[in-house]
Write an enzyme that holds these catalytic residues in place. Sequence first.
Site, PDB file in Angstrom:
ATOM      1  N   ARG A   1       0.833  -1.214   0.000  1.00  0.00           N
ATOM      2  CA  ARG A   1       0.000   0.000   0.000  1.00  0.00           C
ATOM      3  C   ARG A   1       0.865   1.261   0.000  1.00  0.00           C
ATOM      4  O   ARG A   1       0.338   2.364  -0.047  1.00  0.00           O
ATOM      5  CB  ARG A   1      -0.945  -0.013   1.197  1.00  0.00           C
ATOM      6  CG  ARG A   1      -1.985  -1.093   1.027  1.00  0.00           C
ATOM      7  CD  ARG A   1      -3.143  -0.971   1.969  1.00  0.00           C
ATOM      8  NE  ARG A   1      -4.145  -1.963   1.589  1.00  0.00           N
ATOM      9  CZ  ARG A   1      -4.920  -2.612   2.432  1.00  0.00           C
ATOM     10  NH1 ARG A   1      -4.848  -2.351   3.713  1.00  0.00           N
ATOM     11  NH2 ARG A   1      -5.793  -3.488   1.996  1.00  0.00           N
TER      12      ARG A   1
ATOM     13  N   GLU B   1      -0.436  -8.651  -6.138  1.00  0.00           N
ATOM     14  CA  GLU B   1      -1.768  -9.162  -6.482  1.00  0.00           C
ATOM     15  C   GLU B   1      -1.730 -10.614  -6.950  1.00  0.00           C
ATOM     16  O   GLU B   1      -2.644 -11.381  -6.676  1.00  0.00           O
ATOM     17  CB  GLU B   1      -2.446  -8.269  -7.539  1.00  0.00           C
ATOM     18  CG  GLU B   1      -2.860  -6.893  -7.010  1.00  0.00           C
ATOM     19  CD  GLU B   1      -3.865  -6.941  -5.852  1.00  0.00           C
ATOM     20  OE1 GLU B   1      -4.511  -7.984  -5.631  1.00  0.00           O
ATOM     21  OE2 GLU B   1      -3.977  -5.924  -5.131  1.00  0.00           O
TER      22      GLU B   1
ATOM     23  N   GLN C   1      -5.806 -16.358  -4.029  1.00  0.00           N
ATOM     24  CA  GLN C   1      -5.862 -17.661  -3.332  1.00  0.00           C
ATOM     25  C   GLN C   1      -4.901 -17.771  -2.142  1.00  0.00           C
ATOM     26  O   GLN C   1      -4.536 -18.879  -1.749  1.00  0.00           O
ATOM     27  CB  GLN C   1      -5.575 -18.820  -4.305  1.00  0.00           C
ATOM     28  CG  GLN C   1      -6.714 -19.065  -5.251  1.00  0.00           C
ATOM     29  CD  GLN C   1      -6.276 -19.058  -6.697  1.00  0.00           C
ATOM     30  OE1 GLN C   1      -5.252 -18.503  -7.046  1.00  0.00           O
ATOM     31  NE2 GLN C   1      -7.075 -19.672  -7.531  1.00  0.00           N
TER      32      GLN C   1
ATOM     33  N   TYR D   1      -9.756  -9.404 -12.468  1.00  0.00           N
ATOM     34  CA  TYR D   1      -9.535  -8.829 -11.146  1.00  0.00           C
ATOM     35  C   TYR D   1      -8.164  -8.134 -11.061  1.00  0.00           C
ATOM     36  O   TYR D   1      -8.055  -6.984 -10.640  1.00  0.00           O
ATOM     37  CB  TYR D   1      -9.632  -9.926 -10.050  1.00  0.00           C
ATOM     38  CG  TYR D   1      -9.044  -9.428  -8.771  1.00  0.00           C
ATOM     39  CD1 TYR D   1      -9.776  -8.603  -7.930  1.00  0.00           C
ATOM     40  CD2 TYR D   1      -7.706  -9.693  -8.445  1.00  0.00           C
ATOM     41  CE1 TYR D   1      -9.213  -8.070  -6.789  1.00  0.00           C
ATOM     42  CE2 TYR D   1      -7.132  -9.160  -7.304  1.00  0.00           C
ATOM     43  CZ  TYR D   1      -7.896  -8.355  -6.482  1.00  0.00           C
ATOM     44  OH  TYR D   1      -7.327  -7.808  -5.370  1.00  0.00           O
TER      45      TYR D   1
ATOM     46  N   ASP E   1     -13.109  -9.432  -6.077  1.00  0.00           N
ATOM     47  CA  ASP E   1     -12.603 -10.730  -5.600  1.00  0.00           C
ATOM     48  C   ASP E   1     -13.607 -11.324  -4.604  1.00  0.00           C
ATOM     49  O   ASP E   1     -14.711 -10.793  -4.444  1.00  0.00           O
ATOM     50  CB  ASP E   1     -11.194 -10.585  -5.001  1.00  0.00           C
ATOM     51  CG  ASP E   1     -11.214  -9.973  -3.606  1.00  0.00           C
ATOM     52  OD1 ASP E   1     -12.254  -9.404  -3.205  1.00  0.00           O
ATOM     53  OD2 ASP E   1     -10.185 -10.069  -2.906  1.00  0.00           O
TER      54      ASP E   1
ATOM     55  N   CYS F   1     -21.102  -6.838  12.586  1.00  0.00           N
ATOM     56  CA  CYS F   1     -22.269  -6.031  12.209  1.00  0.00           C
ATOM     57  C   CYS F   1     -22.540  -4.904  13.210  1.00  0.00           C
ATOM     58  O   CYS F   1     -23.045  -3.847  12.834  1.00  0.00           O
ATOM     59  CB  CYS F   1     -23.497  -6.917  12.063  1.00  0.00           C
ATOM     60  SG  CYS F   1     -23.269  -8.197  10.814  1.00  0.00           S
TER      61      CYS F   1
ATOM     62  N   CYS G   1     -28.104  -2.704   5.166  1.00  0.00           N
ATOM     63  CA  CYS G   1     -27.656  -4.042   4.751  1.00  0.00           C
ATOM     64  C   CYS G   1     -28.832  -5.033   4.734  1.00  0.00           C
ATOM     65  O   CYS G   1     -29.425  -5.327   5.767  1.00  0.00           O
ATOM     66  CB  CYS G   1     -26.563  -4.545   5.689  1.00  0.00           C
ATOM     67  SG  CYS G   1     -25.984  -6.199   5.276  1.00  0.00           S
TER      68      CYS G   1
END
Length: 344
Positions: free
Chosen positions: A21, A33, A38, A116, A134, A195, A204
């Site tokens: 980043r 990436e 995976q 992606y 993704d 949540c 949501c």
Amino acid sequence: MSFSKELIKWYLENKRDLPWRATKDPYQIWISEIILQQTRVEQGKPYYFKFLKAYPTVFALANASEEEVLKLWQGLGYYSRARNLHFTAQYVAFELGGRFPTSYKELVKLKGVGDYTAAAIASVCYDEAQAAVDGNVYRVLARIYGIDTPTNSSLGIKQFRNLAQTLISREDPANFNQALIEFGSEQCKPRKPLCASCPFSAQCVAFNQNRILELPVKLKKQKVKTRHFNYIVYVSDEGRTIMQQRLGKGIWEGLYEFPLVETATEASQQNLVQEVSAKYSITGKEPVLFNELPIIHKLTHQHIHTKFWIMECSELPENALSIAEVNKLPVPVLIEKFIDTFDF
Ligand code: ADE
């Protein structure tokens, strides 16, 4: 506040400090990436550092041998990623003069770079508004928008991509894409989403209809196949052995292993003796089983039940290797573990 503004606000307050980043360099972003497909962030991080240390530029990677690259990749699985990485490095270095393509449309043409990855590189490095979708993104969107189209169906792939494309921030697509992935990974987690502290809980659908664990929907996986591998570990008086490279498509392509006899069911010593002499012409003592219980190595669509059989021989062919030579070869983790425990 719009979805993208709220999401980016959450990201700026909550994001992890991850090494990729801190850069917009397409070579570094591409490496990160490919590794992170995976692979979990914590597992991928040391590989990211290892790769950039060994190959600081696309030219360094291009000039390495495929075997060296596979060796560095060892343990990450899905080895076609490493082979494609090497192939594409050579293409970028030698055909494009070391310059990565600068648009999604051109990036997606590179071998091993799918929809992606192209969108991730285009947005992070060139601020192009292409949604990178993704598994994390599927989960977030399926829950917030209440979408039950299977994420691994062609309709689902289109639907989720279109939705992400309408939501993406045109001013800050780089942070939007990173934010959506991070939100899926850290807040809207697969089993225990947070949540209570979620900025989107009021809107949501999954939260409000109590369907959090039902979404996203995925079509059932193909059945897992059981295979029985018998590795013949020839050992000469000088502690040399035979390794061979796996060729053709399929698991572990390009990696090295001991001579293999695959059987339809678990092999006994008796049927192994026949199979080995039919397949390999090396003469030695009878194979002695090293591990009583087969080692079960689980891959996505297959479980490999493995037995190692030791065959002492007084003489081996010219291509027999010393243990020092064996240790330089890229091998599946299963083989590496055996080599580490066996005394040649
Ligand atoms: N997973 C895939 N790409 C990622 C990224 N850039 N940061 C964190 N997790 C990821």
